[in-house]
Design a protein around this motif. Structure first.
Motif, mmCIF file in Angstrom:
data_model
loop_
_atom_site.group_PDB
_atom_site.id
_atom_site.type_symbol
_atom_site.label_atom_id
_atom_site.label_comp_id
_atom_site.label_asym_id
_atom_site.label_seq_id
_atom_site.Cartn_x
_atom_site.Cartn_y
_atom_site.Cartn_z
ATOM 1 N N PHE A 202 8.323 11.385 -14.610
ATOM 2 C CA PHE A 202 7.697 10.275 -13.853
ATOM 3 C C PHE A 202 7.401 9.032 -14.711
ATOM 4 O O PHE A 202 6.803 9.003 -15.863
ATOM 5 N N PRO A 203 7.720 7.812 -14.487
ATOM 6 C CA PRO A 203 7.442 6.619 -15.085
ATOM 7 C C PRO A 203 5.915 6.304 -15.126
ATOM 8 O O PRO A 203 5.080 7.116 -14.472
ATOM 9 N N PRO A 204 5.501 5.749 -15.873
ATOM 10 C CA PRO A 204 3.906 5.394 -16.085
ATOM 11 C C PRO A 204 3.279 5.078 -14.872
ATOM 12 O O PRO A 204 3.976 4.269 -14.016
ATOM 13 N N PHE A 205 2.113 5.566 -14.608
ATOM 14 C CA PHE A 205 1.687 5.253 -13.185
ATOM 15 C C PHE A 205 1.181 3.699 -12.986
ATOM 16 O O PHE A 205 1.181 3.336 -11.928
ATOM 17 N N ARG A 206 1.144 3.000 -14.107
ATOM 18 C CA ARG A 206 0.793 1.433 -13.953
ATOM 19 C C ARG A 206 2.170 0.816 -13.250
ATOM 20 O O ARG A 206 1.824 -0.454 -12.832
ATOM 21 N N THR A 207 3.339 1.437 -13.217
ATOM 22 C CA THR A 207 4.522 0.913 -12.760
ATOM 23 C C THR A 207 4.460 1.008 -11.309
ATOM 24 O O THR A 207 5.316 0.730 -10.608
ATOM 25 N N LEU A 208 3.452 2.088 -10.768
ATOM 26 C CA LEU A 208 3.664 2.454 -9.292
ATOM 27 C C LEU A 208 3.583 1.239 -8.435
ATOM 28 O O LEU A 208 2.467 0.408 -8.543
ATOM 29 N N ARG A 209 4.584 1.002 -7.518
ATOM 30 C CA ARG A 209 4.184 -0.091 -6.544
ATOM 31 C C ARG A 209 4.864 0.304 -5.086
ATOM 32 O O ARG A 209 6.013 0.561 -5.024
ATOM 33 N N PHE A 210 3.999 0.296 -4.264
ATOM 34 C CA PHE A 210 4.370 0.511 -2.554
ATOM 35 C C PHE A 210 4.969 -0.621 -2.013
ATOM 36 O O PHE A 210 4.853 -1.872 -2.458
ATOM 37 N N PRO A 211 5.959 -0.514 -1.096
ATOM 38 C CA PRO A 211 6.613 -1.572 -0.456
ATOM 39 C C PRO A 211 5.487 -2.366 0.476
ATOM 40 O O PRO A 211 4.507 -1.718 0.896
ATOM 41 N N THR A 212 5.862 -3.410 0.690
ATOM 42 C CA THR A 212 4.982 -4.542 1.123
ATOM 43 C C THR A 212 4.569 -3.948 2.703
ATOM 44 O O THR A 212 3.610 -4.315 3.303
ATOM 45 N N SER A 213 5.565 -3.423 3.351
ATOM 46 C CA SER A 213 5.606 -2.939 4.648
ATOM 47 C C SER A 213 4.463 -2.146 4.887
ATOM 48 O O SER A 213 3.880 -2.000 5.942
ATOM 49 N N ILE A 214 3.962 -1.439 3.862
ATOM 50 C CA ILE A 214 2.891 -0.368 4.107
ATOM 51 C C ILE A 214 1.610 -1.265 4.444
ATOM 52 O O ILE A 214 0.700 -0.878 5.134
ATOM 53 N N VAL A 215 1.323 -2.616 3.676
ATOM 54 C CA VAL A 215 0.093 -3.315 3.964
ATOM 55 C C VAL A 215 0.280 -3.599 5.616
ATOM 56 O O VAL A 215 -0.947 -3.619 6.065
ATOM 57 N N TRP A 216 1.182 -3.948 5.978
ATOM 58 C CA TRP A 216 1.364 -4.335 7.464
ATOM 59 C C TRP A 216 1.054 -3.275 8.513
ATOM 60 O O TRP A 216 0.431 -3.315 9.406
ATOM 61 N N VAL A 217 1.431 -1.804 8.171
ATOM 62 C CA VAL A 217 1.353 -0.944 8.833
ATOM 63 C C VAL A 217 -0.238 -0.394 8.991
ATOM 64 O O VAL A 217 -0.875 -0.235 9.838
ATOM 65 N N TYR A 218 -1.036 -0.563 7.480
ATOM 66 C CA TYR A 218 -2.291 -0.387 7.469
ATOM 67 C C TYR A 218 -3.134 -1.556 8.318
ATOM 68 O O TYR A 218 -3.955 -1.174 9.007
ATOM 69 N N PHE A 219 -2.545 -2.516 8.289
ATOM 70 C CA PHE A 219 -3.173 -3.841 8.787
ATOM 71 C C PHE A 219 -3.374 -3.565 10.487
ATOM 72 O O PHE A 219 -4.200 -3.647 11.234
#
Length: 311
Positions: A202-219
């Motif tokens: 697994f890469p370092p946890f600090r590099t985790l980035r979810f796609p921008t689309s998740i923000v819109w789904v949450y909104f």
């Protein structure tokens, strides 16, 4: 030669799975390693040959145990094959995790339906019954010691919580699948690296980035949650579950940004760990702040801005 190796690997790993399955009946902790034979085989030969191994395991399980026991191999087999095939295709660690999660979700849904049909057991009803019995026992104890004046209020509050938990059952299923996939993948990486001198990690946890689309789904889920929707409708349940799941992802993103910020500013690793611990201790106060931080991180690309300023 390749076909011969497939047969050899399949026979050996099938035998290992069956031994682990029998051991896990007596020592349940061994359940966590059941996906491992499927992960190893699929990481070597992809998903198509793995389906044959999967079918053989189901047949052997029905023969040596009973037909009613096939739910466990199905759950672990589908999840393991999804993780192993992603490793074979050289998918990223987080993409592999996502595919493994989908596999375990499918397996858990099968177990849920299978237990309902074969044993007439409904997980949601069993949970409600267990909590209700516990609540009744607690109420009787309170009445015996003379502090049962607020028993009715407590019962009403518990019943409300039970209703919430029942509505959020799908979200709980996904969270369980996330954890199962992560543990299985982590163990799979360790074993495959040892056996085949690979470098899966697994890469370092600090590099985790979810796609921008998740923000819109949450909104959108957040907006719909303010509407006056029939609480018994599927739409209401779906919105609530979507809001919980996307909110969880935003929170994880917020924690990831905190680790990124600490690393970027060359702070001690203890700093973000302390923040995580304090947030979990005081979730009602800090969890929403971390979630907002995650939304800002994804939506406005704070990391990219910070990195550009350094250049």
């Amino acid at each position: 030669m390749n076909q011969s190796r497939k047969l050899t690997d399949g026979a050996l790993l099938t035998a290992i799975f069956m031994m682990l399955l029998i051991v896990s009946i007596y020592i349940p902790v061994f359940v966590i390693v059941l996906p491992l034979p499927f992960i190893i085989f699929a990481s070597r030969h992809n998903w198509k040959p793995s389906l044959l191994m999967f079918a053989v395991v189901l047949v052997l399980t029905a023969i040596f145990t009973n037909v009613l026991s096939i739910s466990l191999p199905i759950l672990m087999g589908v999840g393991g094959i999804m993780i192993g095939s992603a490793m074979f295709q050289k998918s990223s660690a987080y993409e592999t995790w996502a595919r493994g999660t989908l596999g375990f979700i499918a397996g858990l849904l099968f177990v849920f339906v299978f237990s309902q049909i074969m044993f007439d057991i409904n997980w949601v009803d069993e949970f409600e019954q267990t909590v209700t019995e516990s609540m009744e026992m607690s109420s009787s104890i309170l009445e015996e010691i003379g502090v049962g004046e607020q028993t009715d209020e407590l019962k009403e509050a518990w019943q409300g919580q039970i209703a919430v938990f029942k509505d959020l059952f799908p979200a709980g299923l996904v969270m369980i699948a996330l954890v199962m996939a992560f543990i299985s993948q982590w163990i799979g990486y360790k074993v495959v690296n040892r056996l085949e001198k690979k470098k899966y990690r697994f890469p370092p946890f600090r590099t985790l980035r979810f796609p921008t689309s998740i923000v819109w789904v949450y909104f959108f889920a957040l907006v719909f949650s303010f509407f006056d929707i029939d609480q018994s409708s599927i739409f209401y349940t779906g919105i609530n579950n979507l809001l919980v799941l996307t909110g969880l992802l935003m929170t994880i993103q917020g924690f990831s940004f905190i680790f990124f910020y600490a690393h970027h500013k060359k702070m001690s690793k203890v700093f973000p760990i302390i923040i995580v611990i304090v947030t979990l201790i005081f979730p009602m106060l800090l969890l929403y702040l971390v979630r907002i931080l995650g939304i800002i991180d994804i939506g406005f690309g704070i990391r990219d801005r910070m990195t550009k300023k350094e250049k």
